[in-house]
Design a protein around this motif. Structure first.
Motif, PDB file in Angstrom:
ATOM      1  N   GLY A  56       0.817  -1.209   0.000  1.00 44.85           N
ATOM      2  CA  GLY A  56       0.000   0.000   0.000  1.00 44.85           C
ATOM      3  C   GLY A  56       0.850   1.258   0.000  1.00 44.85           C
ATOM      4  O   GLY A  56       0.438   2.298  -0.528  1.00 44.85           O
ATOM      5  N   ILE A  57       2.050   1.172   0.556  1.00 46.81           N
ATOM      6  CA  ILE A  57       2.962   2.329   0.544  1.00 46.81           C
ATOM      7  C   ILE A  57       3.370   2.610  -0.896  1.00 46.81           C
ATOM      8  O   ILE A  57       3.247   3.736  -1.381  1.00 46.81           O
ATOM      9  CB  ILE A  57       4.193   2.074   1.433  1.00 46.81           C
ATOM     10  N   GLY A  58       3.851   1.588  -1.593  1.00 45.06           N
ATOM     11  CA  GLY A  58       4.269   1.747  -2.980  1.00 45.06           C
ATOM     12  C   GLY A  58       3.134   2.131  -3.904  1.00 45.06           C
ATOM     13  O   GLY A  58       3.346   2.784  -4.936  1.00 45.06           O
ATOM     14  N   ARG A  59       1.932   1.760  -3.559  1.00 46.20           N
ATOM     15  CA  ARG A  59       0.752   2.089  -4.365  1.00 46.20           C
ATOM     16  C   ARG A  59       0.213   3.487  -4.051  1.00 46.20           C
ATOM     17  O   ARG A  59      -0.744   3.942  -4.676  1.00 46.20           O
ATOM     18  CB  ARG A  59      -0.354   1.061  -4.116  1.00 46.20           C
ATOM     19  N   GLY A  60       0.785   4.125  -3.017  1.00 46.17           N
ATOM     20  CA  GLY A  60       0.328   5.454  -2.631  1.00 46.17           C
ATOM     21  C   GLY A  60      -0.959   5.452  -1.823  1.00 46.17           C
ATOM     22  O   GLY A  60      -1.615   6.484  -1.680  1.00 46.17           O
ATOM     23  N   PRO A  91       4.423  -5.443  -5.947  1.00 50.11           N
ATOM     24  CA  PRO A  91       4.949  -6.688  -6.529  1.00 50.11           C
ATOM     25  C   PRO A  91       5.755  -6.448  -7.801  1.00 50.11           C
ATOM     26  O   PRO A  91       6.733  -7.150  -8.064  1.00 50.11           O
ATOM     27  CB  PRO A  91       3.692  -7.504  -6.819  1.00 50.11           C
ATOM     28  N   GLU A  92       5.380  -5.447  -8.566  1.00 44.32           N
ATOM     29  CA  GLU A  92       6.051  -5.158  -9.836  1.00 44.32           C
ATOM     30  C   GLU A  92       7.445  -4.560  -9.661  1.00 44.32           C
ATOM     31  O   GLU A  92       8.223  -4.525 -10.611  1.00 44.32           O
ATOM     32  CB  GLU A  92       5.202  -4.191 -10.682  1.00 44.32           C
ATOM     33  N   ALA A  93       7.764  -4.107  -8.467  1.00 42.82           N
ATOM     34  CA  ALA A  93       9.052  -3.442  -8.236  1.00 42.82           C
ATOM     35  C   ALA A  93      10.228  -4.401  -8.357  1.00 42.82           C
ATOM     36  O   ALA A  93      11.352  -3.977  -8.628  1.00 42.82           O
ATOM     37  CB  ALA A  93       9.066  -2.763  -6.867  1.00 42.82           C
ATOM     38  N   GLY A  94       9.990  -5.687  -8.137  1.00 40.67           N
ATOM     39  CA  GLY A  94      11.062  -6.675  -8.260  1.00 40.67           C
ATOM     40  C   GLY A  94      12.140  -6.566  -7.194  1.00 40.67           C
ATOM     41  O   GLY A  94      13.280  -6.984  -7.416  1.00 40.67           O
TER      42      GLY A  94
END
Length: 185
Positions: A56-60, A91-94
């Motif tokens: 959720g952090i990475g998704r904003g 998940p896409e950040a790898g």
């Protein structure tokens, strides 16, 4: 097999009710067996920690500060754990930290001063067990209603009905005596 020196728990769906992208400490609710599992581990001198994907952090959708606030509330309800480690990436950040990769387990083990191979990782989805394996640790699946049936079947021999029983078994209790050993709930 290496002796268990630390127990690392997944947060959502394992220790606390899974509220997607929760940033509100008031919504934290412990799951059955969670506080007892932490207390049992600590009473046997084991280090404890949480390893959690928080995309959720990475998704904003929430901030690291909100995740820390939720973690602090859970920590207070659980009686205090030794370390909390989370992956903020999608998940896409790898990245190498997001479960099923081993980064969270390795980081938590290093913070606790124990080898990753001496950690027991308890979680509610395959990614938790796979992250444990990737780090050289032992993983236990504690399935819930959201756990995919194929994952339950895949890890049937490495599963427990709740975190307390998972810890109890890791400490050497036979499978059939773990429930009786809890006593009144």
């Amino acid at each position: 097999m290496t002796t268990v020196a630390a127990v690392l728990f997944d947060r959502d769906g394992t220790l606390v009710a899974d509220v997607p992208y929760n940033g509100d400490p008031d919504r934290v609710r412990l799951l059955p067996g969670a506080a007892e599992a932490v207390a049992l581990a600590r009473s046997h001198g084991l280090a404890t920690g949480v390893v959690s994907n928080q995309s959720g952090i990475g998704r904003g959708l929430l901030t690291a500060e909100r995740v820390r606030a939720v973690n602090a509330r859970a920590d207070a309800l659980l009686g205090g754990l030794d370390t909390w480690v989370f992956c903020p990436h999608t998940p896409e950040a790898g990245c190498g930290c997001r479960k099923p990769r081993p980064g969270l387990i390795r980081t938590a083990a290093a913070r606790l001063g124990v080898p990753a191979a001496a950690c027991l990782v308890i979680g509610d989805i395959a990614a938790d067990v796979l992250a444990a394996r990737a780090a050289g640790a032992r993983g236990v699946l504690v399935p819930n209603a959201a756990t995919a049936p194929a994952e339950v079947q895949r890890f049937l021999e490495q599963s427990a009905p709740d975190p307390f029983i998972a810890v109890r078994r890791a400490l050497g209790a036979p499978r059939d005596s773990a429930t009786a050993a809890r006593g009144p709930s």
